[in-house]
Write a protein that holds these residues in place. Structure first.
Motif, PDB file in Angstrom:
ATOM      1  N   VAL A 178       0.905  -1.015  -0.016  1.00 27.67           N
ATOM      2  CA  VAL A 178       0.053  -0.041  -0.149  1.00 27.67           C
ATOM      3  C   VAL A 178       1.071   1.330  -0.058  1.00 27.67           C
ATOM      4  CG1 VAL A 178      -0.175  -0.210   2.686  1.00 27.67           C
ATOM      5  CG2 VAL A 178      -1.782   1.298   1.328  1.00 27.67           C
ATOM      6  N   VAL A 179       0.614   2.262  -0.956  1.00 27.38           N
ATOM      7  CA  VAL A 179       1.527   3.227  -1.076  1.00 27.38           C
ATOM      8  C   VAL A 179       0.538   4.496  -0.472  1.00 27.38           C
ATOM      9  CG1 VAL A 179       2.915   4.874  -2.515  1.00 27.38           C
ATOM     10  CG2 VAL A 179       2.667   2.255  -3.330  1.00 27.38           C
ATOM     11  N   TYR A 180       1.392   5.460   0.128  1.00 28.43           N
ATOM     12  CA  TYR A 180       0.810   6.215   0.784  1.00 28.43           C
ATOM     13  C   TYR A 180       1.577   7.638   0.277  1.00 28.43           C
ATOM     14  CZ  TYR A 180      -0.569   3.041   4.513  1.00 28.43           C
ATOM     15  OH  TYR A 180      -0.967   1.779   5.296  1.00 28.43           O
ATOM     16  N   PRO A 181       0.985   8.296  -0.893  1.00 35.97           N
ATOM     17  CA  PRO A 181       1.652   9.657  -1.500  1.00 35.97           C
ATOM     18  C   PRO A 181       1.126  10.749  -0.449  1.00 35.97           C
ATOM     19  CG  PRO A 181       0.287   8.327  -3.017  1.00 35.97           C
ATOM     20  CD  PRO A 181      -0.123   7.726  -1.507  1.00 35.97           C
ATOM     21  N   GLY A 182       2.240  11.705  -0.288  1.00 42.59           N
ATOM     22  CA  GLY A 182       1.767  12.874   0.354  1.00 42.59           C
ATOM     23  C   GLY A 182       1.093  13.812  -0.831  1.00 42.59           C
ATOM     24  N   ASN A 224       6.041  17.520  -3.930  1.00 44.57           N
ATOM     25  CA  ASN A 224       6.596  16.333  -4.222  1.00 44.57           C
ATOM     26  C   ASN A 224       6.584  16.242  -5.676  1.00 44.57           C
ATOM     27  OD1 ASN A 224       7.402  15.188  -1.644  1.00 44.57           O
ATOM     28  ND2 ASN A 224       5.134  15.229  -1.257  1.00 44.57           N
ATOM     29  N   ASP A 225       7.451  15.441  -6.455  1.00 44.10           N
ATOM     30  CA  ASP A 225       7.583  15.408  -7.689  1.00 44.10           C
ATOM     31  C   ASP A 225       7.012  14.019  -8.443  1.00 44.10           C
ATOM     32  OD1 ASP A 225       8.451  15.207 -10.483  1.00 44.10           O
ATOM     33  OD2 ASP A 225      10.567  15.686 -10.118  1.00 44.10           O
ATOM     34  N   GLY A 249       7.233  10.988   0.195  1.00 40.31           N
ATOM     35  CA  GLY A 249       7.089  12.171   0.483  1.00 40.31           C
ATOM     36  C   GLY A 249       7.486  12.584   1.932  1.00 40.31           C
ATOM     37  N   SER A 250       8.306  13.464   2.138  1.00 43.02           N
ATOM     38  CA  SER A 250       8.760  13.879   3.602  1.00 43.02           C
ATOM     39  C   SER A 250       7.539  14.281   4.337  1.00 43.02           C
ATOM     40  CB  SER A 250       9.728  14.961   3.437  1.00 43.02           C
ATOM     41  OG  SER A 250       9.281  16.052   2.694  1.00 43.02           O
ATOM     42  N   ASP A 251       6.465  15.209   3.635  1.00 39.25           N
ATOM     43  CA  ASP A 251       4.963  15.415   4.231  1.00 39.25           C
ATOM     44  C   ASP A 251       4.433  13.913   4.794  1.00 39.25           C
ATOM     45  OD1 ASP A 251       4.625  14.758   1.552  1.00 39.25           O
ATOM     46  OD2 ASP A 251       3.221  16.083   1.474  1.00 39.25           O
ATOM     47  N   TYR A 253       5.767  11.259   5.514  1.00 39.39           N
ATOM     48  CA  TYR A 253       6.659  10.710   6.820  1.00 39.39           C
ATOM     49  C   TYR A 253       6.171  11.362   8.060  1.00 39.39           C
ATOM     50  CZ  TYR A 253      10.316   9.045   9.556  1.00 39.39           C
ATOM     51  OH  TYR A 253      11.334   8.448  10.489  1.00 39.39           O
ATOM     52  N   GLY A 254       6.123  12.849   7.999  1.00 40.45           N
ATOM     53  CA  GLY A 254       5.880  13.778   8.869  1.00 40.45           C
ATOM     54  C   GLY A 254       4.226  13.247   9.585  1.00 40.45           C
ATOM     55  N   MET A 255       3.476  13.082   8.618  1.00 46.22           N
ATOM     56  CA  MET A 255       2.132  12.789   9.188  1.00 46.22           C
ATOM     57  C   MET A 255       1.888  11.588   9.745  1.00 46.22           C
ATOM     58  SD  MET A 255      -0.321  14.473   6.098  1.00 46.22           S
ATOM     59  CE  MET A 255      -0.097  16.020   5.285  1.00 46.22           C
ATOM     60  N   LEU A 256       2.842  10.563   9.408  1.00 46.54           N
ATOM     61  CA  LEU A 256       2.834   9.292   9.792  1.00 46.54           C
ATOM     62  C   LEU A 256       3.281   9.344  11.428  1.00 46.54           C
ATOM     63  CD1 LEU A 256       2.739   6.034  10.151  1.00 46.54           C
ATOM     64  CD2 LEU A 256       5.158   6.221   9.342  1.00 46.54           C
ATOM     65  N   LYS A 257       4.331  10.079  11.738  1.00 45.62           N
ATOM     66  CA  LYS A 257       4.865  10.360  13.014  1.00 45.62           C
ATOM     67  C   LYS A 257       3.814  11.163  13.649  1.00 45.62           C
ATOM     68  CE  LYS A 257       8.643   9.359  13.885  1.00 45.62           C
ATOM     69  NZ  LYS A 257       9.331   8.150  14.260  1.00 45.62           N
ATOM     70  N   ASN A 258       3.239  11.759  13.368  1.00 45.72           N
ATOM     71  CA  ASN A 258       2.046  12.858  14.094  1.00 45.72           C
ATOM     72  C   ASN A 258       1.054  11.924  14.582  1.00 45.72           C
ATOM     73  OD1 ASN A 258       0.849  14.992  15.258  1.00 45.72           O
ATOM     74  ND2 ASN A 258      -0.101  15.739  13.254  1.00 45.72           N
ATOM     75  N   LYS A 259       0.660  10.933  13.436  1.00 46.07           N
ATOM     76  CA  LYS A 259      -0.463   9.985  13.887  1.00 46.07           C
ATOM     77  C   LYS A 259       0.096   9.037  15.076  1.00 46.07           C
ATOM     78  CE  LYS A 259      -4.324   7.565  13.363  1.00 46.07           C
ATOM     79  NZ  LYS A 259      -4.687   7.329  11.939  1.00 46.07           N
ATOM     80  N   ILE A 260       1.302   8.521  14.949  1.00 41.48           N
ATOM     81  CA  ILE A 260       1.775   7.835  15.932  1.00 41.48           C
ATOM     82  C   ILE A 260       1.556   8.505  17.382  1.00 41.48           C
ATOM     83  CG2 ILE A 260       3.876   6.537  16.975  1.00 41.48           C
ATOM     84  CD1 ILE A 260       4.550   5.728  14.037  1.00 41.48           C
ATOM     85  N   ASP A 261       2.222   9.641  17.359  1.00 45.53           N
ATOM     86  CA  ASP A 261       1.998  10.460  18.731  1.00 45.53           C
ATOM     87  C   ASP A 261       0.727  10.547  19.378  1.00 45.53           C
ATOM     88  OD1 ASP A 261       5.089  10.652  18.555  1.00 45.53           O
ATOM     89  OD2 ASP A 261       4.805  12.562  17.576  1.00 45.53           O
ATOM     90  N   ILE A 262       0.044  10.596  18.398  1.00 42.23           N
ATOM     91  CA  ILE A 262      -1.751  10.975  18.721  1.00 42.23           C
ATOM     92  C   ILE A 262      -2.246   9.760  19.442  1.00 42.23           C
ATOM     93  CG2 ILE A 262      -3.945  11.337  17.828  1.00 42.23           C
ATOM     94  CD1 ILE A 262      -2.843  13.283  15.739  1.00 42.23           C
TER      95      ILE A 262
END
Length: 279
Positions: A178-182, A224-225, A249-251, A253-262
């Motif tokens: 499963v691919v999660y594009p930003g 992202n390109d 996308g780095s965005d 990756y950032g949202m994943l870290k945010n979700k884990i924290d929540i």
């Protein structure tokens, strides 16, 4: 010399799908591509050849998908990599979207890729190899966007059935990812591609602001390109052990870290209740 793999890419007339198909053909792969209008594929890429098969398919029609897969096998003799890319964005709060609007988004984003999976699996199982990429979204792992609840839920569904597929298919040598594009700079956020609610409720200020931000501010400025996303998918397809989850996308990756924290913070704050339910 080993013959390059045969790919199937759905939703290939624009966006990431079109970028991927062009890059695959440039690199010597053989490609079948679907669109609701085959002529759009011919105009963007070219006509039928030994390396390219444009197909007009209604992916929500299982019989049409079955026929298309048979054409691919007849044309190329095999199928190696499947990319479930077709889908569209549906804006609107849960209250304001009608049953019809909601069901159509699920038909295209969830039930159509299930039709594809159902019909390609017999061939992949028989050859005991293959890759299936299901293109979800960062909205498939983080749903806290006002006005995106239905769309995000379709992508959460895709993530869920991909995890199951990865377990079901691995005994046959088949990999599912499963691919999660930003946010990628495609036409996904253009008004011609992104659907808005037919009966908006203006009291939902946050949803209206999100709607305008995506259509006017984010569109055309995504970080992202898509060319680089296509490169990643091709590279991952050649890995011996590709991941089940792939963020782009780095965005993302950032949202994943945010979700884990929540989730972690909620779990720890309410742990007393969580563990209190046993006998």
């Amino acid at each position: 010399m080993e013959t390059k793999k045969v790919w199937l890419v759905t939703g290939a007339s624009k966006g990431l799908g079109l970028t991927l198909v062009k890059k695959l053909l440039d690199n010597g792969y053989r490609v079948a591509a679907t669109s609701r209008n085959a002529q759009s594929l011919v105009e963007a890429i070219g006509g039928e050849s030994d390396s390219f098969l444009p197909l007009e398919v209604s992916l929500t029609d299982n019989d049409a998908v079955e026929a298309a897969v048979k054409k691919i096998i007849s044309h190329f003799g095999k199928l190696d990599v499947v990319v479930n890319n077709a889908g569209y964005g549906q804006l609107g709060t849960l209250e304001e979207l009608t049953d019809a609007e909601t069901r159509e988004n699920f038909d295209v984003n969830v039930f159509a890729p299930l039709n594809v999976i159902r019909n390609v699996m017999p061939y992949l199982r028989a050859q005991k190899s293959g890759n299936i990429f299901n293109i979800a979204s960062v909205g498939g792992l983080f749903g806290s966007f006002p006005g995106w609840g239905v769309y995000c839920s379709t992508k959460f569904a895709m993530a869920g059935f991909t995890e199951a597929l990865a377990e079901e298919a691995k005994e046959f040598g088949i990999h599912a990812t499963v691919v999660y594009p930003g946010y990628f700079r495609t036409d996904f956020l253009k008004s011609s591609s992104l659907r808005t609610p037919k009966s908006p409720i203006q009291e939902y200020e946050a949803a209206r602001q999100s709607e305008q931000a995506h259509l006017q501010d984010i569109n055309g400025n995504q970080p992202n390109d898509p060319e680089k996303a296509a490169d990643v998918l091709i590279a991952i397809s050649e890995q011996e052990k590709p991941p089940v989850h792939l963020l782009l996308g780095s965005d993302a990756y950032g949202m994943l870290k945010n979700k884990i924290d929540i989730i972690t913070n909620d779990a720890e704050q309410w742990k007393e209740y969580t563990v209190s339910t046993g006998y």
